[in-house]
Design a protein around this motif. Structure first.
Motif, short mmCIF file in Angstrom:
data_model
loop_
_atom_site.label_atom_id
_atom_site.label_comp_id
_atom_site.label_asym_id
_atom_site.label_seq_id
_atom_site.Cartn_x
_atom_site.Cartn_y
_atom_site.Cartn_z
N PRO A 20 0.42 -8.74 10.36
CA PRO A 20 -0.45 -9.62 11.14
C PRO A 20 -0.14 -11.11 10.94
N ALA A 21 0.28 -11.50 9.73
CA ALA A 21 0.57 -12.93 9.49
C ALA A 21 1.80 -13.36 10.27
N GLY A 22 2.89 -12.64 10.10
CA GLY A 22 4.15 -13.03 10.73
C GLY A 22 4.07 -12.99 12.25
N LEU A 41 11.81 -10.66 11.47
CA LEU A 41 12.63 -9.60 10.86
C LEU A 41 11.71 -8.66 10.10
N GLU A 42 11.87 -7.37 10.31
CA GLU A 42 10.96 -6.40 9.71
C GLU A 42 11.77 -5.28 9.06
N LYS A 43 11.43 -4.95 7.82
CA LYS A 43 12.22 -3.93 7.12
C LYS A 43 11.88 -2.51 7.58
N GLY A 44 10.69 -2.29 8.12
CA GLY A 44 10.31 -0.95 8.58
C GLY A 44 11.17 -0.52 9.77
N LEU A 52 -0.34 -0.60 6.14
CA LEU A 52 -1.24 0.43 5.59
C LEU A 52 -2.73 0.09 5.54
N SER A 53 -3.13 -1.11 5.90
CA SER A 53 -4.56 -1.48 5.76
C SER A 53 -5.55 -0.39 6.14
N GLY A 54 -6.76 -0.50 5.61
CA GLY A 54 -7.85 0.47 5.82
C GLY A 54 -8.06 0.98 7.21
N ALA A 55 -8.46 0.32 8.22
CA ALA A 55 -8.85 -1.06 8.18
C ALA A 55 -10.09 -1.31 9.03
N VAL A 56 -10.98 -2.12 8.42
CA VAL A 56 -12.03 -2.73 9.23
C VAL A 56 -11.57 -4.15 9.49
N LEU A 57 -11.42 -4.46 10.75
CA LEU A 57 -10.86 -5.77 11.12
C LEU A 57 -11.96 -6.71 11.57
N SER A 138 15.98 -5.51 6.70
CA SER A 138 15.43 -6.03 5.44
C SER A 138 16.02 -7.39 5.17
N CYS A 139 15.18 -8.32 4.77
CA CYS A 139 15.69 -9.63 4.34
C CYS A 139 15.86 -9.54 2.83
N SER A 140 17.09 -9.53 2.39
CA SER A 140 17.36 -9.25 0.98
C SER A 140 17.64 -10.50 0.16
N SER A 184 6.24 -13.89 5.37
CA SER A 184 5.00 -13.14 5.61
C SER A 184 5.28 -11.69 5.25
N GLU A 185 5.65 -11.50 3.97
CA GLU A 185 6.07 -10.18 3.48
C GLU A 185 4.91 -9.34 2.99
N GLY A 186 3.70 -9.90 3.01
CA GLY A 186 2.57 -9.17 2.45
C GLY A 186 2.58 -9.27 0.93
N ALA A 300 0.31 4.33 0.38
CA ALA A 300 -0.22 3.48 -0.68
C ALA A 300 0.39 2.09 -0.58
N ARG A 301 -0.38 1.12 -1.06
CA ARG A 301 0.09 -0.27 -1.00
C ARG A 301 -0.76 -1.06 -1.98
N ALA A 302 -0.15 -2.00 -2.65
CA ALA A 302 -0.95 -2.89 -3.49
C ALA A 302 -1.75 -3.83 -2.61
N GLY A 323 -0.24 -15.36 4.80
CA GLY A 323 -0.99 -14.12 4.57
C GLY A 323 -0.96 -13.68 3.13
N CYS A 324 -0.74 -12.39 2.92
CA CYS A 324 -0.82 -11.85 1.56
C CYS A 324 0.41 -12.12 0.72
N SER A 325 1.44 -12.75 1.28
CA SER A 325 2.51 -13.27 0.41
C SER A 325 1.90 -14.32 -0.51
N LYS A 335 -11.01 -7.40 2.87
CA LYS A 335 -10.41 -7.80 4.15
C LYS A 335 -9.45 -8.96 3.95
N GLY A 336 -8.27 -8.79 4.55
CA GLY A 336 -7.29 -9.87 4.49
C GLY A 336 -6.59 -10.07 5.81
N ASN A 337 -6.76 -9.13 6.73
CA ASN A 337 -6.02 -9.22 8.00
C ASN A 337 -6.43 -10.45 8.82
N HIS A 338 -7.72 -10.77 8.81
CA HIS A 338 -8.18 -11.92 9.59
C HIS A 338 -7.56 -13.20 9.04
C1 LIG Z 1 -5.66 0.13 0.86
C2 LIG Z 1 -5.88 -1.17 1.56
C3 LIG Z 1 -6.97 -1.34 2.40
C4 LIG Z 1 -7.16 -2.53 3.06
N1 LIG Z 1 -8.22 -2.62 3.92
C5 LIG Z 1 -8.36 -3.71 4.67
C6 LIG Z 1 -9.35 -3.76 5.68
O1 LIG Z 1 -10.10 -2.79 5.89
N2 LIG Z 1 -9.46 -4.89 6.40
C7 LIG Z 1 -8.64 -5.96 6.21
O2 LIG Z 1 -8.77 -6.97 6.93
N3 LIG Z 1 -7.70 -5.95 5.25
C8 LIG Z 1 -7.51 -4.85 4.48
N4 LIG Z 1 -6.53 -4.82 3.54
C9 LIG Z 1 -5.73 -6.04 3.28
C10 LIG Z 1 -4.63 -6.21 4.33
O3 LIG Z 1 -3.81 -5.07 4.33
C11 LIG Z 1 -3.77 -7.42 4.06
O4 LIG Z 1 -4.58 -8.55 3.87
C12 LIG Z 1 -2.82 -7.66 5.23
O5 LIG Z 1 -1.97 -6.55 5.38
C13 LIG Z 1 -1.98 -8.90 5.02
O6 LIG Z 1 -1.14 -9.08 6.13
P1 LIG Z 1 0.31 -9.69 5.96
O7 LIG Z 1 0.85 -9.87 7.34
O8 LIG Z 1 0.27 -10.83 5.05
O9 LIG Z 1 1.17 -8.56 5.21
P2 LIG Z 1 1.49 -7.05 5.59
O10 LIG Z 1 0.46 -6.51 6.48
O11 LIG Z 1 1.73 -6.36 4.31
O12 LIG Z 1 2.83 -7.15 6.40
C14 LIG Z 1 4.04 -7.51 5.79
C15 LIG Z 1 5.20 -6.96 6.61
O13 LIG Z 1 6.41 -7.55 6.12
C16 LIG Z 1 7.41 -6.56 5.96
N5 LIG Z 1 8.32 -7.04 4.90
C17 LIG Z 1 8.00 -7.28 3.61
N6 LIG Z 1 9.07 -7.78 2.94
C18 LIG Z 1 10.08 -7.84 3.83
C19 LIG Z 1 11.44 -8.27 3.73
N7 LIG Z 1 11.95 -8.79 2.60
N8 LIG Z 1 12.22 -8.17 4.84
C20 LIG Z 1 11.72 -7.69 6.01
N9 LIG Z 1 10.44 -7.28 6.16
C21 LIG Z 1 9.63 -7.37 5.08
C22 LIG Z 1 6.62 -5.32 5.58
O14 LIG Z 1 7.35 -4.14 5.85
C23 LIG Z 1 5.36 -5.46 6.47
O15 LIG Z 1 5.56 -4.88 7.73
C24 LIG Z 1 -6.29 -3.63 2.85
C25 LIG Z 1 -5.20 -3.49 2.00
C26 LIG Z 1 -4.98 -2.27 1.36
C27 LIG Z 1 -3.78 -2.11 0.47
#
Ligand SMILES: Cc1cc2nc3c(=O)[nH]c(=O)nc-3n(C[C@H](O)[C@H](O)[C@H](O)COP(=O)(O)OP(=O)(O)OC[C@H]3O[C@@H](n4cnc5c(N)ncnc54)[C@H](O)[C@@H]3O)c2cc1C
Length: 549
Positions: A20-22, A41-44, A52-57, A138-140, A184-186, A300-302, A323-325, A335-338
Motif C-alpha cells: 500500500p505504501a509504494g 519493483l516487487e519481489k512477489g 498478508l495484513s488481517g485486514a480491517v482497513l 527483487s531489489c537486492s 516501501s519494503e514493509g 505469516a509476517r512480522a 510505510g512499515c519500512s 492497523k498500519g495500511n492507512h
Molecule cells: C498479521 C498482521 C495483521 C495485520 N492487520 C492489519 C489490519 O487489520 N489493518 C491494517 O491496517 N494493518 C494491519 N497490519 C499492518 C499492515 O500489514 C502494514 O502496516 C502494511 O502492510 C504496511 O504496508 P507497506 O506498504 O509499508 O508494506 P507491505 O504491505 O509489507 O508491502 C511491502 C511490499 O514490498 C515488497 N518488497 C519488500 N522488500 C522488497 C525488495 N527488496 N524488493 C522488491 N520488493 C520488496 C514485499 O514483497 C511487499 O509486497 C497487519 C500486519 C500483520 C503482520
C-alpha cells in the motif's frame, strides 16, 4: 572478479515494494504529473503475492488518495457491522464492553478486506496512470552515487550459483536509477535496514519493536458466518508468557480471517509462537466457530510495534522510508495500511515538489515533516505508550492505564506518562533457556490445528533450490556453539514456517536451514538472540503466493 556489467534505466522515482505504501506513492506521483517516470519493483510473483495484513482497513488513506475509490470498484466490499473484544481464559471468555474504549478503537466505518486484492486493484489504478510495475523483481542491492547518496537499486538478479557466485546461467539484473528512491519494503525491509544503519537514522530514536503475526483463512459453516463481524481477543493462551492476541474477521463468501500476533519481546526461548496460535483455535469460543469449516490458506509476517517513538529518521540523501519500512503501525488498532498509504502520498508530494525545482539525490525533509506533524504523527502519538506499558507492566495494568492514556491523549492531547521507552530490542529480550520452564504444547489434531509444515504448504511458498540460501548466517557455527546451549536454539520455534531445525548427524547436533520454506516474515532477522541471521532477498518471484490474504 570482472566488473559486472548491467543495463541501466533512468527514472524520476524508483519505488521498491508494491504494498500500500509504494503503490500510493506511485499513484500520487502520476496524479501530480503524468510525465514523471515512475517504476515500482516487487519481489512477489505478482502484486499481492506477499501481502498478508488481517485486514480491517481504515479507508482514510484511500479517501485521501483516490476519493472516488468506490466508483472505481475498489475491493472494499465488507463494511464492519459488529465489533467485539474478549478477554479469554482457558475455558471461557469475558466480553469487554465497547463503551469505555476510546473512539480511535472503534472499527465502524472501516472495511474487512483482502489487502492482497486491494493492492492488486491499486496496481491497476497505477498502471492506468502510466506507472511501470515489475513484479518478480527483487531489489537486492542499493546503488550509491558519488556524493554518497542513494541513486538507485539493483533488481532482477537471477540464476546465481549455490555459493552466490556468478555462473553460466546468471542474469546480472539491471540498475534502476532515480532522482529519488522510495523504500516501501514493509516491516524489516532488507534495503531499509542497510539505509537505517548507513545513515544512522535510528540515532536519537527508541528501538524498533515487532510482533510475529500468523494468519489462516477459513471457510466456515454459513450458519455461523456473520459478514462484517470483527473480533479481537487477549489473554489465553499467552497470559504472562508473552504479549499479543488474536483477530477474527468475517469477510465475504463465508470466509473468516483467523490471526494471532505474538509480541517478539518474549523472554522465554522455549515459547513457540506458532503453537500458541494453534492452541488458541481450541478455545471453546473459537473451536465452535471453526468446527465443520476448513482452512484454505496460511501465512505469516512480522508487524512493527515500536510506533511513534521508534520511527527512524525517514530520509537520507536520495532515499525515503515509507510505510512499515519505517514502522507506522498503530498498535492497539493493529492497523498500519492507512498510514502506509498516507506516507506514500506525502513522499510523492515531497518528491514532486523537489523535482519541479530541479532537485535530486538530496533529503526530502518536507516528507519527514509531513509525516511527523501530519495525520500519521497524530495517529501514532496518541497510542505511543500502549506498547511500552504492556511490556513493562503486563496485560491487565496496561489495559487500564493504556486506556486512560489513550483517552487523555484524545481529549486533551497529553499524556500523564510523557513518552515511555520500550527498553531492550526484541533479540536482547530473550533470556537464557535455563531460567525458564519448557512449555508443553498439545499435538495439533489435524482438524482445528495443524503441524507447521502442513500449514506452510497452504502458503504455496516456493524457492528455486539451486540458488544461494537467502538467510545468511554471519557465523555458521554459532547456532550450535552458542544458541543451542544458551537458548535451546529458539529459531526452531520462533520461525512460523519451520525453516530452522537442529537435527542429529553422526551423533552431533547440526543446524539446518530449509530456506525453501521461508514465507518472508523476517522474524529470524529480528528475534535471533545473537543477531547472527540476516534475511536477504531471494531471486524475484520466489516466496509465498498468497491468494486473497
Ligand atoms: C498479521 C498482521 C495483521 C495485520 N492487520 C492489519 C489490519 O487489520 N489493518 C491494517 O491496517 N494493518 C494491519 N497490519 C499492518 C499492515 O500489514 C502494514 O502496516 C502494511 O502492510 C504496511 O504496508 P507497506 O506498504 O509499508 O508494506 P507491505 O504491505 O509489507 O508491502 C511491502 C511490499 O514490498 C515488497 N518488497 C519488500 N522488500 C522488497 C525488495 N527488496 N524488493 C522488491 N520488493 C520488496 C514485499 O514483497 C511487499 O509486497 C497487519 C500486519 C500483520 C503482520
Amino acid at each position: 572478479m570482472a566488473e559486472i556489467e548491467r543495463e541501466t534505466m533512468e527514472y524520476d522515482v524508483v519505488i521498491v515494494g508494491a504494498g500500500p505504501a509504494g503503490l500510493s506513492a506511485a499513484i500520487r506521483l502520476k496524479q501530480l504529473d503524468a510525465d514523471l517516470e515512475v517504476v515500482v519493483l516487487e519481489k512477489g510473483s505478482e502484486v499481492g503475492a506477499h501481502i498478508l495484513s488481517g485486514a480491517v482497513l481504515d479507508p482514510c488513506g484511500l479517501d485521501a488518495l483516490i476519493p472516488d475509490w468506490k466508483e472505481k470498484g475498489a475491493p472494499l466490499n465488507t463494511e464492519v457491522k459488529e465489533d467485539n473484544f474478549y478477554m479469554l481464559g482457558e475455558a471461557g471468555e469475558i466480553r469487554v464492553p465497547n463503551l469505555p474504549m476510546p473512539p480511535l478503537m472503534n472499527n465502524h466505518g472501516n472495511y474487512i478486506v483482502s489487502m492482497g486484492n486491494v493492492c492488486r486493484w491499486m496496481a491497476e489504478q497505477a498502471e492506468e496512470l502510466g506507472v511501470e510495475i515489475f513484479p518478480g523483481m527483487s531489489c537486492s542491492e542499493l546503488v550509491y552515487g558519488d556524493k554518497g547518496e542513494v541513486k538507485g537499486v539493483v533488481a532482477g538478479v537471477f540464476g546465481l550459483e549455490e555459493d552466490g557466485s556468478y555462473g553460466p546461467n546468471t542474469e546480472p539484473g539491471m540498475e534502476l536509477h532515480g532522482k529519488y528512491v522510495f523504500l516501501s519494503e514493509g516491516v524489516r525491509g532488507s534495503l531499509s535496514k542497510e539505509v537505517i544503519a548507513k545513515y544512522d537514522l535510528q540515532a536519537g530514536k527508541d528501538v524498533q519493536k515487532y510482533g510475529v503475526g500468523m494468519k489462516e483463512i477459513w471457510e466456515i459453516d454459513p450458519a455461523k458466518h456473520k459478514e462484517g463481524t470483527v473480533t479481537h481477543t487477549m489473554g489465553w493462551p499467552l497470559n504472562s508468557n508473552a504479549g499479543g492476541g488474536s483477530f477474527i474477521y468475517h469477510l465475504e463468501n463465508n470466509q473468516v480471517y483467523v490471526g494471532f500476533v505474538v509480541h517478539l519481546n518474549y523472554k522465554n526461548p522455549h515459547l513457540y509462537p506458532y503453537m500458541e496460535f494453534q492452541r488458541f483455535k481450541h478455545h471453546p469460543m473459537v473451536a465452535e466457530l471453526l468446527k465443520g469449516g476448513k482452512r484454505v490458506a496460511y501465512g505469516a509476517r512480522a508487524i512493527t510495534e515500536g510506533g511513534y517513538q521508534s520511527m527512524p529518521k525517514l530520509v537520507a540523501p536520495g532515499v525515503a522510508l515509507l510505510g512499515c519500512s519505517a514502522g507506522m503501525v498503530n498498535v492497539p488498532r493493529i492497523k498500519g495500511n492507512h498510514n502506509a498509504m498516507l506516507s506514500g502520498k506525502s513522499a510523492a508530494e515531497a518528491a514532486y515538489a523537489a523535482i519541479q525545482t530541479d532537485r535530486s539525490g538530496d533529503e526530502l525533509s518536507e516528507y519527514e515533516t509531513a509525516v511527523r506533524d501530519g495525520d500519521i504523527g497524530k495517529d501514532l502519538k496518541k497510542v505511543r505508550n500502549v506498547k511500552p506499558m504492556w511490556s513493562k507492566w503486563g496485560l491487565m495494568p496496561s489495559l487500564a492505564l493504556g486506556g486512560l492514556d489513550m483517552w487523555t491523549n484524545t481529549l486533551f492531547g497529553l499524556s500523564l506518562f510523557g513518552t515511555l521507552k520500550h527498553g531492550k530490542n526484541d533479540a536482547e529480550s530473550t533470556e537464557e533457556a535455563s531460567k525458564h520452564k519448557e512449555i508443553d504444547y498439545p499435538k495439533p489434531d489435524g482438524v482445528l490445528s495443524f503441524d507447521r509444515l502442513t500449514n506452510v504448504s497452504f502458503a504455496a511458498t516456493n524457492h528455486e533450490e539451486s540458488q544461494p540460501c537467502h538467510l545468511r548466517l554471519a557465523d555458521p557455527n554459532l547456532p550450535i556453539s552458542t544458541n543451542l546451549p544458551k537458548f535451546n536454539e529458539p529459531a526452531q520455534r520462533y520461525c512460523p514456517a519451520g525453516v530452522y531445525e537442529v537435527v542429529e548427524k553422526d551423533g552431533k547436533p547440526e543446524f539446518v536451514v530449509n530456506f525453501q520454506n521461508c514465507v518472508h516474515c523476517k522474524t529470524c532477522d529480528i528475534k535471533d538472540p545473537s543477531q547472527n541471521i540476516t534475511w536477504t532477498t531471494p531471486q524475484g518471484g520466489d516466496g509465498p503466493n498468497y491468494p486473497n490474504m
